[in-house]
Design a protein around this motif. Structure first.
Motif, PDB file in Angstrom:
ATOM      1  N   PRO A   3       0.819  -1.206   0.000  1.00  0.00           N
ATOM      2  CA  PRO A   3       0.000   0.000   0.000  1.00  0.00           C
ATOM      3  C   PRO A   3       0.858   1.264   0.000  1.00  0.00           C
ATOM      4  O   PRO A   3       2.054   1.221   0.302  1.00  0.00           O
ATOM      5  CB  PRO A   3      -0.806  -0.131   1.290  1.00  0.00           C
ATOM      6  CG  PRO A   3       0.055  -0.973   2.193  1.00  0.00           C
ATOM      7  CD  PRO A   3       0.749  -1.940   1.267  1.00  0.00           C
ATOM      8  N   HIS A   4       0.221   2.361  -0.324  1.00  0.00           N
ATOM      9  CA  HIS A   4       0.890   3.663  -0.276  1.00  0.00           C
ATOM     10  C   HIS A   4       1.448   3.884   1.135  1.00  0.00           C
ATOM     11  O   HIS A   4       0.841   3.460   2.124  1.00  0.00           O
ATOM     12  CB  HIS A   4      -0.117   4.756  -0.637  1.00  0.00           C
ATOM     13  CG  HIS A   4       0.473   6.118  -0.770  1.00  0.00           C
ATOM     14  ND1 HIS A   4       0.745   6.915   0.324  1.00  0.00           N
ATOM     15  CD2 HIS A   4       0.853   6.825  -1.866  1.00  0.00           C
ATOM     16  CE1 HIS A   4       1.265   8.058  -0.097  1.00  0.00           C
ATOM     17  NE2 HIS A   4       1.342   8.032  -1.420  1.00  0.00           N
ATOM     18  N   PRO A   5       2.606   4.547   1.275  1.00  0.00           N
ATOM     19  CA  PRO A   5       3.200   4.754   2.614  1.00  0.00           C
ATOM     20  C   PRO A   5       2.246   5.393   3.618  1.00  0.00           C
ATOM     21  O   PRO A   5       2.271   5.035   4.809  1.00  0.00           O
ATOM     22  CB  PRO A   5       4.395   5.669   2.320  1.00  0.00           C
ATOM     23  CG  PRO A   5       4.783   5.334   0.919  1.00  0.00           C
ATOM     24  CD  PRO A   5       3.509   5.026   0.203  1.00  0.00           C
ATOM     25  N   ALA A   6       1.400   6.321   3.173  1.00  0.00           N
ATOM     26  CA  ALA A   6       0.452   6.953   4.095  1.00  0.00           C
ATOM     27  C   ALA A   6      -0.572   5.938   4.596  1.00  0.00           C
ATOM     28  O   ALA A   6      -0.916   5.910   5.784  1.00  0.00           O
ATOM     29  CB  ALA A   6      -0.251   8.121   3.419  1.00  0.00           C
ATOM     30  N   LYS A 196      -3.602  12.362   3.010  1.00  0.00           N
ATOM     31  CA  LYS A 196      -3.040  11.657   1.862  1.00  0.00           C
ATOM     32  C   LYS A 196      -3.603  10.247   1.770  1.00  0.00           C
ATOM     33  O   LYS A 196      -3.905   9.741   0.662  1.00  0.00           O
ATOM     34  CB  LYS A 196      -1.518  11.603   1.987  1.00  0.00           C
ATOM     35  CG  LYS A 196      -0.807  10.984   0.786  1.00  0.00           C
ATOM     36  CD  LYS A 196      -0.886  11.883  -0.430  1.00  0.00           C
ATOM     37  CE  LYS A 196      -0.045  11.364  -1.568  1.00  0.00           C
ATOM     38  NZ  LYS A 196      -0.134  12.203  -2.779  1.00  0.00           N
ATOM     39  N   ALA A 197      -3.770   9.586   2.912  1.00  0.00           N
ATOM     40  CA  ALA A 197      -4.327   8.236   2.923  1.00  0.00           C
ATOM     41  C   ALA A 197      -5.746   8.221   2.367  1.00  0.00           C
ATOM     42  O   ALA A 197      -6.131   7.286   1.650  1.00  0.00           O
ATOM     43  CB  ALA A 197      -4.298   7.667   4.339  1.00  0.00           C
ATOM     44  N   CYS A 198      -6.510   9.240   2.680  1.00  0.00           N
ATOM     45  CA  CYS A 198      -7.870   9.337   2.131  1.00  0.00           C
ATOM     46  C   CYS A 198      -7.820   9.549   0.622  1.00  0.00           C
ATOM     47  O   CYS A 198      -8.593   8.948  -0.136  1.00  0.00           O
ATOM     48  CB  CYS A 198      -8.627  10.480   2.799  1.00  0.00           C
ATOM     49  SG  CYS A 198      -9.083  10.168   4.518  1.00  0.00           S
ATOM     50  N   MET A 199      -6.915  10.395   0.170  1.00  0.00           N
ATOM     51  CA  MET A 199      -6.840  10.736  -1.245  1.00  0.00           C
ATOM     52  C   MET A 199      -6.484   9.519  -2.088  1.00  0.00           C
ATOM     53  O   MET A 199      -7.126   9.237  -3.094  1.00  0.00           O
ATOM     54  CB  MET A 199      -5.822  11.850  -1.474  1.00  0.00           C
ATOM     55  CG  MET A 199      -5.791  12.376  -2.906  1.00  0.00           C
ATOM     56  SD  MET A 199      -4.553  13.668  -3.140  1.00  0.00           S
ATOM     57  CE  MET A 199      -3.050  12.700  -3.042  1.00  0.00           C
TER      58      MET A 199
END
Length: 345
Positions: A3-6, A196-199
């Motif tokens: 997953p994305h780092p955020a 950022k995690a939401c985006m």
């Protein structure tokens, strides 16, 4: 590819807290039912997320929805409708739908009436926590997750500093409060990471206009105060303030423990506080003993401020025959015959 780092960061934070909840639940079950703990299959605990629909709490909800099933935990959500803006009930319904889309269950919206005591921010907070407490009791939740971030912690420390309320105010928000009910997984995660995690997960978020309204102290601090500090002192102010919170909390906890142990040693056989023994204590410990005594006598903790304790302290350190000190909750503190008497009038 992971997953994305955020997203990885918020999931790790939530996973750690869920492990803590599981451990606490197991210990509580074993202590409450020692004869059945090894024979009965454990009931899956329910963990709720308090979700406003903003980026912080939506990121938290998404991480809870992802991590809870892997640990055998039931995950639900609650959103509180404060009724302070037009259409707030509609937005609360939208948040419920978003939580349900994440497969959280149960999910519900709770409407509250916000009073006026303590100002609009404090009144809304009191109403919100009362609603969350009621929901947790009604649903049998083991914990309620809150989306406060490192940025919120920094703001809380600065607000405490402005009030001049002492080291306890500088300790900010604890990771665990409410006798273990409330957990804050994001205190070491910045607000931008949550957003950022939401985006990257395409999670819709709602930006509360109150968060940018200069009528609110925290909003002014967020948009004017902290940026000004960073401009004057350089980047890293938020991280430094968050570290200050943890260090202050450690110190405050140690002093509270010292005061609890010292309390019995400064009383006579009748249980009255002896002024000479109080005087011999370090000021930070003595004031904590006095605060404990005032609260035990009936003074509401939330209304007992540093200035009240300082006035009582002067009966010990600056005694010149002054009269009784009036404290919140109709409590009086008075020096009589070398003893400090604190009682409700």
């Amino acid at each position: 590819m992971g997953p994305h780092p955020a997203v990885a960061a918020i999931r790790l934070a939530v996973r750690r807290v869920l492990h803590d909840v599981l451990n606490d639940t197991t210990e509580h079950t074993s202590a409450s039912h020692p004869s059945h703990a090894s024979h009965e299959p454990p009931t899956a605990p329910l963990v709720l997320v308090a979700c406003s629909g903003g980026a912080d709490s939506m990121a938290l909800a998404s991480a809870l929805a992802f991590e809870a099933p892997k640990l055998g935990i039931r995950a639900g959500g609650v959103t509180v409708d404060h009724g302070l803006q037009d259409g707030s009930d509609t937005r609360a319904g939208e948040v419920v739908n978003r939580l349900a889309t994440l497969r959280l269950d149960p999910v519900e919206a709770v409407a509250v009436t916000v009073g006026r005591e303590g100002g609009p921010e404090a009144a809304a907070r009191d109403a919100r926590y009362a609603a969350l407490d009621a929901a947790a009791e009604r649903l049998g939740a083991a914990a309620v997750l809150l989306g406060h971030t490192r940025d919120d912690q920094a703001e809380t420390v600065l607000l405490g500093l402005a009030r001049g309320s002492g080291i306890r105010s500088l300790s900010g928000m604890a990771a665990v409060t409410g006798a273990g009910r409330y957990r804050r997984p994001f205190l070491h995660i910045d607000r931008q990471t949550a957003r950022k995690a939401c985006m990257v997960q395409s999670l819709p978020v709602w930006d509360d206009p109150h968060n940018t309204d200069p009528a609110y102290t925290r909003s002014r601090l967020r948009h004017d105060g902290l940026p000004a500090l960073e401009k004057a002192l350089g980047k890293g102010v938020v991280e430094a303030l968050a570290r200050t919170a943890q260090l202050s909390r450690d110190d405050a906890d140690a002093l509270d423990d010292w005061a609890a142990e010292a309390d019995a040693s400064v009383r006579d056989d009748a249980g009255l506080l002896v002024c000479a023994k109080l005087y011999a204590l370090p000021p930070a410990v003595r004031r904590r003993v006095l605060r404990r005594a005032a609260i035990a006598a009936g003074a509401p903790a939330g209304s007992l401020f540093a200035r009240h304790v300082e006035e009582v302290d002067r009966l010990i350190t600056g005694w010149r025959g002054q009269g009784a000190i009036n404290l919140p909750g109709r409590v009086e503190a008075q020096r009589q015959g070398g003893r400090l008497v604190i009682r409700q009038g």
